[in-house]
Design an enzyme around this catalytic site. Structure first.
Site, PDB file in Angstrom:
ATOM      1  N   HIS A 212      37.307 -39.337  58.071  1.00 47.14           N
ATOM      2  CA  HIS A 212      38.640 -39.508  57.495  1.00 47.14           C
ATOM      3  C   HIS A 212      38.775 -40.921  56.942  1.00 47.14           C
ATOM      4  CE1 HIS A 212      42.920 -39.089  56.876  1.00 47.14           C
ATOM      5  NE2 HIS A 212      43.080 -40.271  57.448  1.00 47.14           N
TER       6      HIS A 212
ATOM      7  N   SER B 187      12.503 -23.842  28.611  1.00 49.00           N
ATOM      8  CA  SER B 187      13.314 -22.996  27.725  1.00 49.00           C
ATOM      9  C   SER B 187      13.782 -23.785  26.510  1.00 49.00           C
ATOM     10  CB  SER B 187      14.538 -22.480  28.489  1.00 49.00           C
ATOM     11  OG  SER B 187      15.400 -23.562  28.805  1.00 49.00           O
TER      12      SER B 187
ATOM     13  N   GLY C 285      -0.989 -27.037  26.678  1.00 48.33           N
ATOM     14  CA  GLY C 285      -1.986 -26.184  27.310  1.00 48.33           C
ATOM     15  C   GLY C 285      -1.805 -24.728  26.899  1.00 48.33           C
TER      16      GLY C 285
ATOM     17  N   GLY D  72      30.473 -20.353  22.780  1.00 52.58           N
ATOM     18  CA  GLY D  72      30.019 -20.154  24.156  1.00 52.58           C
ATOM     19  C   GLY D  72      30.761 -21.077  25.118  1.00 52.58           C
TER      20      GLY D  72
ATOM     21  N   ALA E 163      17.888 -27.457  36.999  1.00 56.89           N
ATOM     22  CA  ALA E 163      16.810 -28.427  37.198  1.00 56.89           C
ATOM     23  C   ALA E 163      16.286 -28.417  38.636  1.00 56.89           C
ATOM     24  CB  ALA E 163      17.322 -29.821  36.841  1.00 56.89           C
ATOM     25  N   HIS E 164      17.203 -28.474  39.584  1.00 58.61           N
ATOM     26  CA  HIS E 164      16.763 -28.563  40.986  1.00 58.61           C
ATOM     27  C   HIS E 164      16.144 -27.246  41.452  1.00 58.61           C
ATOM     28  CE1 HIS E 164      21.052 -27.830  40.513  1.00 58.61           C
ATOM     29  NE2 HIS E 164      20.985 -27.008  41.537  1.00 58.61           N
TER      30      HIS E 164
HETATM   31  C1  LIG Z   1      22.508 -29.906  27.738  1.00 63.59           C
HETATM   32  C2  LIG Z   1      21.944 -29.440  29.054  1.00 63.59           C
HETATM   33  C3  LIG Z   1      22.457 -29.946  30.232  1.00 63.59           C
HETATM   34  C4  LIG Z   1      21.936 -29.518  31.451  1.00 63.59           C
HETATM   35  N1  LIG Z   1      22.472 -30.032  32.585  1.00 63.59           N
HETATM   36  C5  LIG Z   1      21.999 -29.631  33.775  1.00 63.59           C
HETATM   37  C6  LIG Z   1      22.502 -30.176  34.973  1.00 63.59           C
HETATM   38  O1  LIG Z   1      23.404 -31.011  34.969  1.00 63.59           O
HETATM   39  N2  LIG Z   1      21.988 -29.760  36.141  1.00 63.59           N
HETATM   40  C7  LIG Z   1      20.988 -28.835  36.188  1.00 63.59           C
HETATM   41  O2  LIG Z   1      20.555 -28.482  37.290  1.00 63.59           O
HETATM   42  N3  LIG Z   1      20.478 -28.294  35.072  1.00 63.59           N
HETATM   43  C8  LIG Z   1      20.954 -28.682  33.863  1.00 63.59           C
HETATM   44  N4  LIG Z   1      20.409 -28.170  32.722  1.00 63.59           N
HETATM   45  C9  LIG Z   1      19.320 -27.190  32.842  1.00 63.59           C
HETATM   46  C10 LIG Z   1      17.973 -27.913  33.094  1.00 63.59           C
HETATM   47  O3  LIG Z   1      17.754 -28.842  32.069  1.00 63.59           O
HETATM   48  C11 LIG Z   1      16.840 -26.903  33.152  1.00 63.59           C
HETATM   49  O4  LIG Z   1      17.135 -25.921  34.102  1.00 63.59           O
HETATM   50  C12 LIG Z   1      15.531 -27.609  33.521  1.00 63.59           C
HETATM   51  O5  LIG Z   1      15.214 -28.579  32.572  1.00 63.59           O
HETATM   52  C13 LIG Z   1      14.394 -26.597  33.636  1.00 63.59           C
HETATM   53  O6  LIG Z   1      13.217 -27.287  33.946  1.00 63.59           O
HETATM   54  P1  LIG Z   1      11.773 -26.696  33.573  1.00 63.59           P
HETATM   55  O7  LIG Z   1      10.808 -27.673  34.115  1.00 63.59           O
HETATM   56  O8  LIG Z   1      11.683 -25.298  33.974  1.00 63.59           O
HETATM   57  O9  LIG Z   1      11.730 -26.690  31.981  1.00 63.59           O
HETATM   58  P2  LIG Z   1      11.887 -27.824  30.875  1.00 63.59           P
HETATM   59  O10 LIG Z   1      12.703 -28.952  31.387  1.00 63.59           O
HETATM   60  O11 LIG Z   1      12.326 -27.141  29.651  1.00 63.59           O
HETATM   61  O12 LIG Z   1      10.415 -28.397  30.706  1.00 63.59           O
HETATM   62  C14 LIG Z   1       9.372 -27.639  30.195  1.00 63.59           C
HETATM   63  C15 LIG Z   1       8.392 -28.560  29.525  1.00 63.59           C
HETATM   64  O13 LIG Z   1       7.209 -27.848  29.183  1.00 63.59           O
HETATM   65  C16 LIG Z   1       6.793 -28.260  27.894  1.00 63.59           C
HETATM   66  N5  LIG Z   1       5.884 -27.248  27.347  1.00 63.59           N
HETATM   67  C17 LIG Z   1       6.173 -26.035  26.834  1.00 63.59           C
HETATM   68  N6  LIG Z   1       5.044 -25.404  26.476  1.00 63.59           N
HETATM   69  C18 LIG Z   1       4.018 -26.231  26.782  1.00 63.59           C
HETATM   70  C19 LIG Z   1       2.610 -26.151  26.663  1.00 63.59           C
HETATM   71  N7  LIG Z   1       2.012 -25.070  26.141  1.00 63.59           N
HETATM   72  N8  LIG Z   1       1.872 -27.196  27.099  1.00 63.59           N
HETATM   73  C20 LIG Z   1       2.457 -28.299  27.634  1.00 63.59           C
HETATM   74  N9  LIG Z   1       3.784 -28.431  27.753  1.00 63.59           N
HETATM   75  C21 LIG Z   1       4.547 -27.404  27.349  1.00 63.59           C
HETATM   76  C22 LIG Z   1       8.106 -28.432  27.161  1.00 63.59           C
HETATM   77  O14 LIG Z   1       7.940 -29.179  25.971  1.00 63.59           O
HETATM   78  C23 LIG Z   1       8.910 -29.158  28.224  1.00 63.59           C
HETATM   79  O15 LIG Z   1       8.616 -30.530  28.192  1.00 63.59           O
HETATM   80  C24 LIG Z   1      20.888 -28.580  31.483  1.00 63.59           C
HETATM   81  C25 LIG Z   1      20.353 -28.079  30.288  1.00 63.59           C
HETATM   82  C26 LIG Z   1      20.871 -28.512  29.090  1.00 63.59           C
HETATM   83  C27 LIG Z   1      20.267 -27.986  27.820  1.00 63.59           C
HETATM   84  N1  LIG Z   2      25.610 -28.625  34.988  1.00 60.66           N
HETATM   85  C1  LIG Z   2      24.635 -27.751  34.897  1.00 60.66           C
HETATM   86  O1  LIG Z   2      24.050 -27.351  35.883  1.00 60.66           O
HETATM   87  C2  LIG Z   2      24.227 -27.245  33.567  1.00 60.66           C
HETATM   88  C3  LIG Z   2      24.713 -27.848  32.425  1.00 60.66           C
HETATM   89  C4  LIG Z   2      24.306 -27.348  31.199  1.00 60.66           C
HETATM   90  C5  LIG Z   2      23.414 -26.286  31.157  1.00 60.66           C
HETATM   91  N2  LIG Z   2      22.960 -25.727  32.274  1.00 60.66           N
HETATM   92  C6  LIG Z   2      22.051 -24.568  32.206  1.00 60.66           C
HETATM   93  O2  LIG Z   2      21.701 -24.311  30.868  1.00 60.66           O
HETATM   94  C7  LIG Z   2      21.765 -22.922  30.602  1.00 60.66           C
HETATM   95  C8  LIG Z   2      22.421 -22.687  29.281  1.00 60.66           C
HETATM   96  O3  LIG Z   2      23.815 -23.037  29.297  1.00 60.66           O
HETATM   97  P1  LIG Z   2      24.815 -22.385  28.249  1.00 60.66           P
HETATM   98  O4  LIG Z   2      26.173 -22.932  28.527  1.00 60.66           O
HETATM   99  O5  LIG Z   2      24.248 -22.487  26.881  1.00 60.66           O
HETATM  100  O6  LIG Z   2      24.700 -20.843  28.598  1.00 60.66           O
HETATM  101  P2  LIG Z   2      25.600 -19.846  29.474  1.00 60.66           P
HETATM  102  O7  LIG Z   2      24.785 -18.623  29.586  1.00 60.66           O
HETATM  103  O8  LIG Z   2      26.128 -20.521  30.686  1.00 60.66           O
HETATM  104  O9  LIG Z   2      26.868 -19.543  28.534  1.00 60.66           O
HETATM  105  C9  LIG Z   2      26.739 -19.001  27.232  1.00 60.66           C
HETATM  106  C10 LIG Z   2      28.071 -18.424  26.793  1.00 60.66           C
HETATM  107  O10 LIG Z   2      27.972 -18.083  25.411  1.00 60.66           O
HETATM  108  C11 LIG Z   2      28.605 -16.827  25.174  1.00 60.66           C
HETATM  109  N3  LIG Z   2      28.017 -16.271  23.935  1.00 60.66           N
HETATM  110  C12 LIG Z   2      26.729 -15.882  23.735  1.00 60.66           C
HETATM  111  N4  LIG Z   2      26.543 -15.497  22.432  1.00 60.66           N
HETATM  112  C13 LIG Z   2      27.732 -15.671  21.797  1.00 60.66           C
HETATM  113  C14 LIG Z   2      28.185 -15.479  20.437  1.00 60.66           C
HETATM  114  N5  LIG Z   2      27.375 -15.050  19.451  1.00 60.66           N
HETATM  115  N6  LIG Z   2      29.477 -15.746  20.138  1.00 60.66           N
HETATM  116  C15 LIG Z   2      30.321 -16.198  21.103  1.00 60.66           C
HETATM  117  N7  LIG Z   2      29.938 -16.407  22.396  1.00 60.66           N
HETATM  118  C16 LIG Z   2      28.669 -16.161  22.746  1.00 60.66           C
HETATM  119  C17 LIG Z   2      28.326 -16.051  26.455  1.00 60.66           C
HETATM  120  O11 LIG Z   2      29.246 -15.012  26.642  1.00 60.66           O
HETATM  121  C18 LIG Z   2      28.450 -17.156  27.540  1.00 60.66           C
HETATM  122  O12 LIG Z   2      29.763 -17.290  28.020  1.00 60.66           O
HETATM  123  C19 LIG Z   2      22.515 -22.273  31.732  1.00 60.66           C
HETATM  124  O13 LIG Z   2      21.697 -21.294  32.280  1.00 60.66           O
HETATM  125  C20 LIG Z   2      22.811 -23.361  32.715  1.00 60.66           C
HETATM  126  O14 LIG Z   2      22.356 -22.999  33.999  1.00 60.66           O
HETATM  127  C21 LIG Z   2      23.351 -26.185  33.484  1.00 60.66           C
END
Ligand SMILES: Cc1cc2nc3c(=O)[nH]c(=O)nc-3n(C[C@H](O)[C@H](O)[C@H](O)COP(=O)(O)OP(=O)(O)OC[C@H]3O[C@@H](n4cnc5c(N)ncnc54)[C@H](O)[C@@H]3O)c2cc1C
Ligand SMILES: NC(=O)c1ccc[n+]([C@@H]2O[C@H](COP(=O)([O-])OP(=O)(O)OC[C@H]3O[C@@H](n4cnc5c(N)ncnc54)[C@H](O)[C@@H]3O)[C@@H](O)[C@H]2O)c1
Length: 499
Positions: free
Chosen positions: A479, A163, A135, A198, A351-352
């Site tokens: 407990h 993102s 969209g 990171g 996510a939440h």
């Molecule tokens: C490896 C990893 C592990 C993670 N683990 C956790 C975790 O354990 N717990 C947790 O809470 N969070 C976790 N996160 C973070 C979590 O995934 C994000 O915070 C969450 O997915 C954000 O949801 P969102 O709906 O905002 O975006 P997204 O999940 O990124 O969804 C956005 C959607 O919009 C679509 N989109 C973009 N532009 C358009 C358009 N123009 N038209 C239609 N569709 C479009 C995208 O393709 C995508 O499908 C993790 C992230 C990563 C990368």
């Molecule tokens: N369990 C979960 O809830 C979960 C799991 C995975 C991801 N996430 C979400 O995904 C997002 C991304 O996670 P992430 O771990 O990529 O990001 P983050 O922001 O948590 O950590 C990124 C790290 O990379 C470092 N960094 C950045 N640029 C660098 C460089 N050029 N050289 C060396 N270090 C560098 C930063 O100082 C930081 O410590 C987070 O916002 C997190 O909330 C959540």
């Protein structure tokens, strides 16, 4: 399309789409967009969601879900290889513990596909119109399908495009030998030596997976401390429990300034590092693979923000506390009937949080003003053992207390003295409760230890409800459970001793 299955009494008549195709259109169907769509239907709004053929988004397809599947499988491997731990429980494994890399990878992929399928079914079942196209905003109340060119109208719009991984300048990603989490989740091979740039959530969780499967990990972290965004005491505990006992090495205070892919099994990847302050070259590493886990950037470039005059900050969509999108004007004005939720607004990239913001936006659309209390949103890092947290870190709480003139209280529970943790042979870890000594309300909780991700929920609920540590100290905890670690901390906060 008609929401005929809903009782008409539940339809907010002032929102019924008469001159519009829909009451609500959502751009993006990750967990944010999905949560908003489901809540909108429960409120009787005619709802369309542009999915871009990616229902589930990052969390389901490339994030939370597959990463937790890898963590679950690799965690079992780690447990079964830990002869000392097993022996303490009276168990031994005869022969070598082996895993099938492809089957572990398939487990993650299949789980993601299953969850995606369930999400699709729930949307269709509730009567959400899923438009597979992307969209693009065309103006007030107007969205164009990117491929079809068809223009749809909606009274309200929620932006939820999510993102993408951030790749720092100088880093070349081929998603084979130098990969973001997108490529790493495919687990195409298990590298012997892997660099992780990171040490945030993603880096830490993947270090858990890689080391369990036999890799040696080197963290490259730009900040002076490893795990810079975590509570300092928890980061120190994590270093003791999750880093030092494992095949993990790290460099801090250095930027990965140039990362070059290799050829798997033939040529190593190289990582040039410069001092984060002086910018002088300090070292070049050669590794089998490099994971880039340096944060995420908003996916907001191609959704037509310019057509409705939206304010952005480094690409993140600026919102007020009701998730209403701000205009470029400096008077705090908002773009009427447009909301932005989830990772795209950068408020809290979880996510939440995304789905909670989606539900909140729908509440506001239904004229019931609502704001998510982000201080009470918990987070967890799903390492073994886990880290759970809610509210401020101790460092932030000390600052806040100083600024606002109140006294900070701190009380700790330990897994070491907890019967359930000891029964599991998992007595490492702490739960730290931070509270305002005058009001006795919780301002933050940090837990590292077995099942911390589940334990933190009690604290998040307490923060959301404004329950005091004194009230919590009088709540009876089962407990023997891990919850008694928190019971000990709550009781300690008000001078009671836990048995
Ligand atoms: C490896 C990893 C592990 C993670 N683990 C956790 C975790 O354990 N717990 C947790 O809470 N969070 C976790 N996160 C973070 C979590 O995934 C994000 O915070 C969450 O997915 C954000 O949801 P969102 O709906 O905002 O975006 P997204 O999940 O990124 O969804 C956005 C959607 O919009 C679509 N989109 C973009 N532009 C358009 C358009 N123009 N038209 C239609 N569709 C479009 C995208 O393709 C995508 O499908 C993790 C992230 C990563 C990368
Ligand atoms: N369990 C979960 O809830 C979960 C799991 C995975 C991801 N996430 C979400 O995904 C997002 C991304 O996670 P992430 O771990 O990529 O990001 P983050 O922001 O948590 O950590 C990124 C790290 O990379 C470092 N960094 C950045 N640029 C660098 C460089 N050029 N050289 C060396 N270090 C560098 C930063 O100082 C930081 O410590 C987070 O916002 C997190 O909330 C959540």
């Amino acid at each position: 399309f008609s929401p005929s299955f809903l009782p008409t009494s539940r339809l907010p008549t002032h929102l019924c789409a008469t001159e519009y195709d829909f009451d609500l259109a959502i751009i993006g169907c990750g967990v944010g967009g999905h949560g908003a769509a489901l809540h909108a239907r429960s409120q009787g709004l005619t709802t369309a969601v542009f999915s871009g053929r990616d229902v589930g988004g990052t969390c389901v397809n490339r994030g939370c879900v597959p990463s937790k599947a890898l963590l679950a499988a690799s965690g079992r491997v780690r447990d079964m290889q830990n002869a000392e731990h097993l022996d303490a429980l009276g168990i031994s494994v005869k022969g070598e513990v082996v895993y099938d890399r492809q089957k572990v990878a398939d487990h993650a992929k299949n789980l993601a596909n299953n969850v995606k399928g369930n999400l699709e079914k729930s949307l269709i079942g509730l009567g959400v119109e899923v438009i597979e196209d992307k969209g693009v905003l065309m103006g007030e109340g107007k969205i164009k399908g990117d491929e079809s060119g068809k223009v749809y109208t909606a009274k309200n719009i929620i932006l939820a495009p999510g993102s993408l991984p951030f790749v720092p300048p100088g880093v070349t990603v081929d998603e084979k030998t130098v990969y973001t989490s997108d490529g790493a989740l495919n687990l195409e091979y298990v590298p012997e030596y892997v660099g992780i740039v990171g040490s945030g959530y993603i880096g830490l969780e993947f270090s858990d997976v890689f080391t369990a499967l036999g890799s040696e990990v080197t963290f490259i972290e730009a900040m002076d401390d490893i795990m810079p965004t975590f509570d300092r005491e928890i980061a120190k505990q994590a270093e003791r429990m999750l880093i030092r006992p494992r095949a993990i090495d790290y460099r801090t205070g250095v930027f990965a300034s140039e990362v070059t892919p290799g050829v798997q099994g033939e040529k190593p990847c190289t990582v040039k590092m410069i001092d984060a302050k002086t910018k002088e070259h300090v070292e070049t590493l050669e590794l089998d693979a490099v994971m880039i886990a340096t944060g995420r950037v908003p996916n907001t470039k191609d959704i037509g923000l310019e057509n409705i005059g939206v304010e952005t900050n480094r690409g993140f969509i600026s919102v007020d506390e009701n998730m209403r999108v701000k205009t470029k004007a400096e008077d705090g004005s908002i773009v009427p009937n447009v909301y932005a939720i989830g990772d795209c607004n950068g408020v809290m990239m979880l996510a939440h949080a995304a789905s909670a913001q989606g539900i909140s936006a729908v509440e506001n659309i239904c004229d019931r003003p609502h704001a998510v209390d982000h201080q009470a949103v918990p987070a967890a890092c799903f390492t073994h053992p886990e880290i759970g947290m809610v509210g401020m870190t101790e460092e932030q709480a000390v600052e806040k207390a100083k600024e606002e003139g109140w006294e900070l209280g701190k009380s700790q529970g330990s897994f070491r003295a907890n019967s359930k943790a000891l029964a599991e042979g998992e007595g490492a870890g702490i739960a730290k409760v931070l509270f305002n000594k005058e009001t006795e309300k919780i301002v933050g909780v940090h837990i590292i230890g077995i099942h911390a991700a589940d334990l933190i929920q009690e604290c998040a609920n307490a923060m959301a409800a404004g329950t005091t540590v004194r009230e919590l100290a009088m709540v009876v905890h089962t407990h023997p459970t891990l919850c008694e670690v928190l019971d000990e901390a709550f009781k300690g906060a008000v001078g009671m001793s836990a048995h």
